[in-house]
Design a protein around this motif. Sequence first.
Motif, PDB file in Angstrom:
ATOM      1  N   LEU A 108       0.852  -1.183   0.000  1.00 28.59           N
ATOM      2  CA  LEU A 108       0.000   0.000   0.000  1.00 28.59           C
ATOM      3  C   LEU A 108       0.890   1.237   0.000  1.00 28.59           C
ATOM      4  CD1 LEU A 108      -2.565  -1.258   2.636  1.00 28.59           C
ATOM      5  CD2 LEU A 108      -3.117  -0.652   0.288  1.00 28.59           C
ATOM      6  N   ASN A 109       0.455   2.245  -0.749  1.00 30.95           N
ATOM      7  CA  ASN A 109       1.217   3.489  -0.799  1.00 30.95           C
ATOM      8  C   ASN A 109       1.124   4.199   0.555  1.00 30.95           C
ATOM      9  OD1 ASN A 109       2.255   6.019  -1.340  1.00 30.95           O
ATOM     10  ND2 ASN A 109       1.421   6.091  -3.399  1.00 30.95           N
ATOM     11  N   PRO A 110       2.275   4.439   1.206  1.00 27.33           N
ATOM     12  CA  PRO A 110       2.227   4.984   2.570  1.00 27.33           C
ATOM     13  C   PRO A 110       1.654   6.393   2.656  1.00 27.33           C
ATOM     14  CG  PRO A 110       4.487   4.898   1.740  1.00 27.33           C
ATOM     15  CD  PRO A 110       3.636   4.163   0.762  1.00 27.33           C
ATOM     16  N   LEU A 111       1.528   7.095   1.552  1.00 24.65           N
ATOM     17  CA  LEU A 111       1.130   8.501   1.615  1.00 24.65           C
ATOM     18  C   LEU A 111      -0.376   8.730   1.559  1.00 24.65           C
ATOM     19  CD1 LEU A 111       3.742  10.401  -0.519  1.00 24.65           C
ATOM     20  CD2 LEU A 111       3.688   9.994   1.916  1.00 24.65           C
ATOM     21  N   PHE A 112      -1.128   7.690   1.189  1.00 23.65           N
ATOM     22  CA  PHE A 112      -2.565   7.891   1.059  1.00 23.65           C
ATOM     23  C   PHE A 112      -3.320   6.993   2.026  1.00 23.65           C
ATOM     24  CE2 PHE A 112      -0.697   8.762  -3.122  1.00 23.65           C
ATOM     25  CZ  PHE A 112      -1.107  10.070  -3.291  1.00 23.65           C
TER      26      PHE A 112
ATOM     27  N   TYR B 170       3.713  -1.799  -3.948  1.00 24.68           N
ATOM     28  CA  TYR B 170       2.436  -1.172  -4.296  1.00 24.68           C
ATOM     29  C   TYR B 170       2.419  -0.666  -5.722  1.00 24.68           C
ATOM     30  CZ  TYR B 170       4.749   3.145  -2.768  1.00 24.68           C
ATOM     31  OH  TYR B 170       5.616   4.189  -2.608  1.00 24.68           O
ATOM     32  N   PRO B 274       5.570  11.005   6.579  1.00 26.87           N
ATOM     33  CA  PRO B 274       4.696  10.558   7.675  1.00 26.87           C
ATOM     34  C   PRO B 274       5.381   9.599   8.646  1.00 26.87           C
ATOM     35  CG  PRO B 274       4.015   9.577   5.586  1.00 26.87           C
ATOM     36  CD  PRO B 274       5.070  10.587   5.269  1.00 26.87           C
TER      37      PRO B 274
END
Lengths: 329, 280
Positions: A108-112, B170, B274
């Motif tokens: 999974l893309n960590p930014l979204f 991903y 993040p």
Amino acid sequence: MADDTAPMLEVDDLSVRIGTLDGQLEVLQQVHLRVMPGQVVGLVGESGCGKSTLVRAVLRILPDSARQTGGAIRFRGTDLATLDERRMSREIRARRIAFIPQDPYLALNPLFTVGQQLMEILRWHGQAQGGGRRQWRARIAALFARVRLPEPEAMLDRFPHQLSGGQRQRVLIAAALLCDPELIVADEPTTALDVTTQQQILVLLRELVEELGVAVLFVTHDFGVVAELCSAVTVMYAGQTVEAGPMTEILHAPQHPYTRRLVECHPDRMRELRGIPGAVPSLVNPPGGCRFHPRCDRRVAGCETRPPQLVDVGGDHAVNCIHVHGGAA
Amino acid sequence: MKFVLRALFRDWAAVFGLAVIFLLAVLAIFGEWIAPFPEDAFDVKPWQRLRPPGPEFLLGTDALGRDILSRIILGARVALGIALTVVAAAALIGVPLGLVAGYRDGWLSDAIMRVTDIFLAVPQLVLALAFAAVMAPSIQTAMLALTLTYWPFFTRIVYGETRRVRSALYIDALMAVGAGPARIALMHILPNIMPAIIVRATIGLGVTILIAAALGFLGMGATPPTPEWGLMVAESRRYLPDAWWYSTFPGIAILLAVLAFNLLGDGLRDAVDPRLRRSR
């Protein structure tokens, strides 16, 4: 809808080469694979035997350096290799063949937020005609509930790093189900998880398969998982298909020496753990003929020259070995 | 976005940098109205030359009797203008090249990276000096030379980061749901490498201000009477050490501007990512 006696996915004589600094590697050599509608097929083999390459070849997401050099991949009768990229993206991927990637921590893309990422798939495939943002969210939340994620509504706005491994894998399963696919290709979806989580995910997958009647190609190296989930098995070794058949037959009466050793390796079938001597050969200079012959305990003259050929031994069971001759026609 | 700002404001160094940059921006935009003697950009007032700092001229006057505070304020626009133009142009050239080279394998990728290596081997200051020698020394010449030597930094960092992100699972998953290369590169890879680009750009603004000032100092950049900080320091050399204020205050302006951009760059990098954000 479609004919249920015809194979849904048929990989026929597939060869794939990858260009590297060491030259061209034939990572898949005349591979065969068949998935019937509604069937769960296990694809088994040691690490590096070409399982993931096969899966990527089916979805046509191989790296730029890889080329399909022979054979066909037929999905519902259409050869995917000849389909143009646009139709592949618009009509096949996600819509009809969905993919569950290997490692939920990296997939999974960590930014979204996970909601944004699933929303993008819906938007991309125009599956939400007429529906506004709210309906899309509701639909994703319903799917989240179905894969038994706690607090499905709140889950939409979480970032991947806020979820546990099992929760992420559930999100990825929900993503795969988003467009109601006919076939799900799962590349070792439980390997990165701990044993109890693995068990929960397997139970969930089995329920979904029974409920939705979707066919699954399940890549794993664990015969325990195969026994639990699959009705048929295809065994690969060093880029070749060595044996394919119904799960019970493969597990209880394996014909190929490699399959036999592999089944014996599984801890709960044997008191004494036995490995297979030797290692998977380098594909830079693979052994000729049957690629397993240097490690095989039933090696005879002719093994190193015999071209790979799956011989039907009856009952949908086929073996690629010099010792096996066609049984029933 | 909200998280990013909140994290950024918790970092005092970044807040200081941001405050200085905000001040610079205000000075750059409204310089004529803020400067006590806006006409001092060009006027010559020999009767009040080399006055020390005092109530009338807060930072003193220079050899031609011009108010140094006014010239520093008017110089903010020159400095920021050069820096923003150069960095924007360099990013515009460098980022797409890096994305293409990083996303694709093969000869195009190799070609882009080898050309990048060649440009990286040329020292910024030397090329700028050569340009100024061939064409007439001017701010435009300096900007052109700085852009031509700064884009490879973007290409290289974007290339490396794209390679890193591209191999993430991903991206495979995205390809498997039917996303095309342009979509993956712009919607998924670019946001993931934005922290690196922002840090590079912010620090690049500082570096560019510094080199532009150096060029002005060497007489190869801005030409008199432009109120340019490096040029002001150069003009003041002959009057050291007596007129200490003449070189000190433009020097401090350069120092503060460069420092501010570097601090903000660091702060932004921590805030945008993040994963780093959680660990603070």
